[in-house]
Design a protein around this motif. Structure first.
Motif, PDB file in Angstrom:
ATOM      1  N   LEU A   2       0.929  -1.235   0.129  1.00 41.59           N
ATOM      2  CA  LEU A   2       0.043  -0.637   0.067  1.00 41.59           C
ATOM      3  C   LEU A   2       0.815   1.226   0.080  1.00 41.59           C
ATOM      4  CD1 LEU A   2      -3.054  -0.732   2.591  1.00 41.59           C
ATOM      5  CD2 LEU A   2      -2.917  -1.417   0.549  1.00 41.59           C
ATOM      6  N   GLN A   3       0.230   2.376  -1.100  1.00 45.28           N
ATOM      7  CA  GLN A   3       1.414   3.163  -1.034  1.00 45.28           C
ATOM      8  C   GLN A   3       1.200   4.066   0.157  1.00 45.28           C
ATOM      9  OE1 GLN A   3       3.909   4.415  -3.078  1.00 45.28           O
ATOM     10  NE2 GLN A   3       3.836   6.617  -2.625  1.00 45.28           N
ATOM     11  N   ASP A   4       1.448   4.977   0.447  1.00 46.79           N
ATOM     12  CA  ASP A   4       1.476   5.909   1.638  1.00 46.79           C
ATOM     13  C   ASP A   4       0.136   7.447   1.365  1.00 46.79           C
ATOM     14  OD1 ASP A   4       0.946   7.567   4.323  1.00 46.79           O
ATOM     15  OD2 ASP A   4       3.717   8.415   3.788  1.00 46.79           O
ATOM     16  N   PRO A   5      -0.794   7.314   2.111  1.00 47.21           N
ATOM     17  CA  PRO A   5      -1.682   7.938   1.747  1.00 47.21           C
ATOM     18  C   PRO A   5      -1.728   9.512   2.390  1.00 47.21           C
ATOM     19  CG  PRO A   5      -2.565   7.250   3.562  1.00 47.21           C
ATOM     20  CD  PRO A   5      -1.319   6.226   3.370  1.00 47.21           C
ATOM     21  N   LEU A   6      -0.350   9.676   3.388  1.00 44.50           N
ATOM     22  CA  LEU A   6       0.227  11.129   3.279  1.00 44.50           C
ATOM     23  C   LEU A   6      -0.681  11.870   4.022  1.00 44.50           C
ATOM     24  CD1 LEU A   6       1.518  12.548  -0.111  1.00 44.50           C
ATOM     25  CD2 LEU A   6       2.775  11.263   1.564  1.00 44.50           C
ATOM     26  N   LEU A   7      -1.644  10.850   4.424  1.00 40.56           N
ATOM     27  CA  LEU A   7      -2.727  11.749   5.611  1.00 40.56           C
ATOM     28  C   LEU A   7      -2.390  12.256   6.357  1.00 40.56           C
ATOM     29  CD1 LEU A   7      -5.030   8.631   5.341  1.00 40.56           C
ATOM     30  CD2 LEU A   7      -5.361  11.457   4.297  1.00 40.56           C
ATOM     31  N   LEU A   8      -0.932  12.059   7.331  1.00 41.24           N
ATOM     32  CA  LEU A   8      -0.130  12.394   8.725  1.00 41.24           C
ATOM     33  C   LEU A   8       0.824  13.619   7.327  1.00 41.24           C
ATOM     34  CD1 LEU A   8       0.552   8.868  10.365  1.00 41.24           C
ATOM     35  CD2 LEU A   8      -1.651  10.576  10.316  1.00 41.24           C
ATOM     36  N   VAL A  51       0.807  15.632   5.196  1.00 44.25           N
ATOM     37  CA  VAL A  51      -0.159  16.216   3.688  1.00 44.25           C
ATOM     38  C   VAL A  51      -1.321  16.590   4.444  1.00 44.25           C
ATOM     39  CG1 VAL A  51      -1.256  17.057   1.960  1.00 44.25           C
ATOM     40  CG2 VAL A  51       1.296  15.785   2.374  1.00 44.25           C
ATOM     41  N   GLY A  52      -2.497  15.394   4.997  1.00 43.16           N
ATOM     42  CA  GLY A  52      -4.040  15.655   5.402  1.00 43.16           C
ATOM     43  C   GLY A  52      -4.465  15.376   4.500  1.00 43.16           C
ATOM     44  N   ASN A  53      -5.694  15.281   4.480  1.00 44.07           N
ATOM     45  CA  ASN A  53      -7.200  14.922   3.275  1.00 44.07           C
ATOM     46  C   ASN A  53      -7.114  15.908   2.704  1.00 44.07           C
ATOM     47  OD1 ASN A  53      -9.657  13.773   2.232  1.00 44.07           O
ATOM     48  ND2 ASN A  53      -9.742  13.395   3.920  1.00 44.07           N
ATOM     49  N   THR A  54      -6.589  15.651   0.893  1.00 49.51           N
ATOM     50  CA  THR A  54      -6.807  16.438   0.142  1.00 49.51           C
ATOM     51  C   THR A  54      -7.539  16.622  -0.868  1.00 49.51           C
ATOM     52  OG1 THR A  54      -5.502  15.377  -1.022  1.00 49.51           O
ATOM     53  CG2 THR A  54      -4.019  16.783   0.339  1.00 49.51           C
ATOM     54  N   CYS A  91     -10.265  14.757  -3.339  1.00 48.37           N
ATOM     55  CA  CYS A  91     -10.338  14.811  -4.873  1.00 48.37           C
ATOM     56  C   CYS A  91      -8.807  14.363  -5.426  1.00 48.37           C
ATOM     57  CB  CYS A  91     -10.727  15.269  -5.880  1.00 48.37           C
ATOM     58  SG  CYS A  91     -12.408  15.450  -5.504  1.00 48.37           S
ATOM     59  N   ALA A  92      -7.673  15.476  -4.232  1.00 46.54           N
ATOM     60  CA  ALA A  92      -6.338  15.128  -5.559  1.00 46.54           C
ATOM     61  C   ALA A  92      -5.637  13.831  -3.995  1.00 46.54           C
ATOM     62  CB  ALA A  92      -5.634  16.316  -5.271  1.00 46.54           C
ATOM     63  N   GLN A  93      -6.420  13.551  -3.310  1.00 50.67           N
ATOM     64  CA  GLN A  93      -5.672  12.372  -2.543  1.00 50.67           C
ATOM     65  C   GLN A  93      -4.637  11.629  -3.098  1.00 50.67           C
ATOM     66  OE1 GLN A  93      -6.829  11.112   1.264  1.00 50.67           O
ATOM     67  NE2 GLN A  93      -6.242   9.479   1.159  1.00 50.67           N
ATOM     68  N   ALA A  94      -5.703  10.917  -4.281  1.00 53.11           N
ATOM     69  CA  ALA A  94      -5.348   9.450  -4.950  1.00 53.11           C
ATOM     70  C   ALA A  94      -4.291   9.924  -6.051  1.00 53.11           C
ATOM     71  CB  ALA A  94      -6.475   9.055  -5.911  1.00 53.11           C
ATOM     72  N   LEU A  95      -4.248  11.161  -6.918  1.00 51.54           N
ATOM     73  CA  LEU A  95      -3.395  11.750  -7.359  1.00 51.54           C
ATOM     74  C   LEU A  95      -2.303  12.086  -6.974  1.00 51.54           C
ATOM     75  CD1 LEU A  95      -5.159  13.713  -9.934  1.00 51.54           C
ATOM     76  CD2 LEU A  95      -4.782  11.380 -10.443  1.00 51.54           C
TER      77      LEU A  95
END
Length: 250
Positions: A23-29, A31-34, A36-40
């Motif tokens: 699993l790819q790091d979703p960067l939630l910690l 960057v935060g919850n972005t 629609c842009a999060q998956a890209l």
């Protein structure tokens, strides 16, 4: 793939049959919850570390759902230059106080700005090449580079004989500046207006400074361009380029 929090992202991946290492790091910690842009953003971060032959499952959902299986080819080796997602995360600048965060999020009441000029949509569309893309004009006769785009070269007076050049990825240094303590807001009480000299044919760029202590700005300071929201008017967001101190990372 998008998920609102780290636990949901992990559980979704495990449900699909992947183990945690895939699993790819979703960067939630970081960057935060972005939204629609999060998956890209996560896809770009994955491609920065990808090697030819790697395969990715890219999926997102909302009003419907999409899923793509992507295979990395040899061309990935030629596109790894630049700061990238990891570089931007590493070069982030933390806010000095929680109060400033509340002001930026408009959770604290602020006095109205003294100067608030709305940008007409027609003007923005007409000037989109330099307002949004950050392009300047380079005279084909004498090589003079100007920003914004000018139809007439003010060195040799050639008219409509230029090519567009991108300035937003070029480094620059402060040529001169001024501090305005009247036009600021509660979040930014002092506005620093800067004329920077770009490394692209020494083109001069006039912008506001951001992400800095106004008292530390000095002539010769290395700076770079960054795309920022300037203001909101009647539900329409206006964006333009600002300058900030050159950051390390990436």
């Amino acid at each position: 793939m998008y998920a609102p929090d780290v636990r949901s992202h992990r559980n979704l991946g495990l449900t699909l049959g992947f183990d945690a290492s895939q699993l790819q790091d979703p960067l939630l910690l970081s960057v935060g919850n972005t939204g629609c842009a999060q998956a890209l953003i996560a896809l770009i971060a994955a491609l920065e570390e990808a090697e030819p032959g790697d395969r990715f499952l890219f999926s997102t959902y909302g009003d419907g759902a999409d899923a793509f299986v992507l295979r990395v080819n040899e061309r990935i080796k030629s596109v790894k230059e630049g700061r990238g997602v990891k570089g931007y995360v590493q070069s982030k600048k933390l806010l000095a106080t929680y109060e400033k965060y509340l002001l930026y999020r408009e959770l604290l009441e602020q006095p109205p700005e003294l100067f608030n000029v709305d940008t007409a949509a027609t003007t923005l569309w007409r000037d989109r090449r330099w307002v949004l893309r950050g392009h300047g004009s380079k005279c084909r006769r004498c090589g003079m580079v100007t920003f914004p785009i000018e139809r007439v070269c003010y060195r040799c007076q050639a008219k409509d004989d230029f090519e567009e050049v991108r300035l937003t990825d070029k480094k620059a240094k402060v040529f001169t500046f001024s501090r305005d303590k009247l036009a600021g807001s509660s979040a930014e009480p002092t506005i620093v207006q800067v004329v920077a000299e770009s490394e692209c044919e020494q083109a001069r760029i006039y912008c506001m400074m951001t992400d800095c202590d106004p008292e530390t700005v000095e002539i010769g300071m290395p700076v770079e361009m960054t795309f920022r929201r300037i203001r909101e008017a009647r539900g329409f967001y206006n964006y333009f380029w600002k300058l900030r101190p050159l950051r390390k990372g990436g």
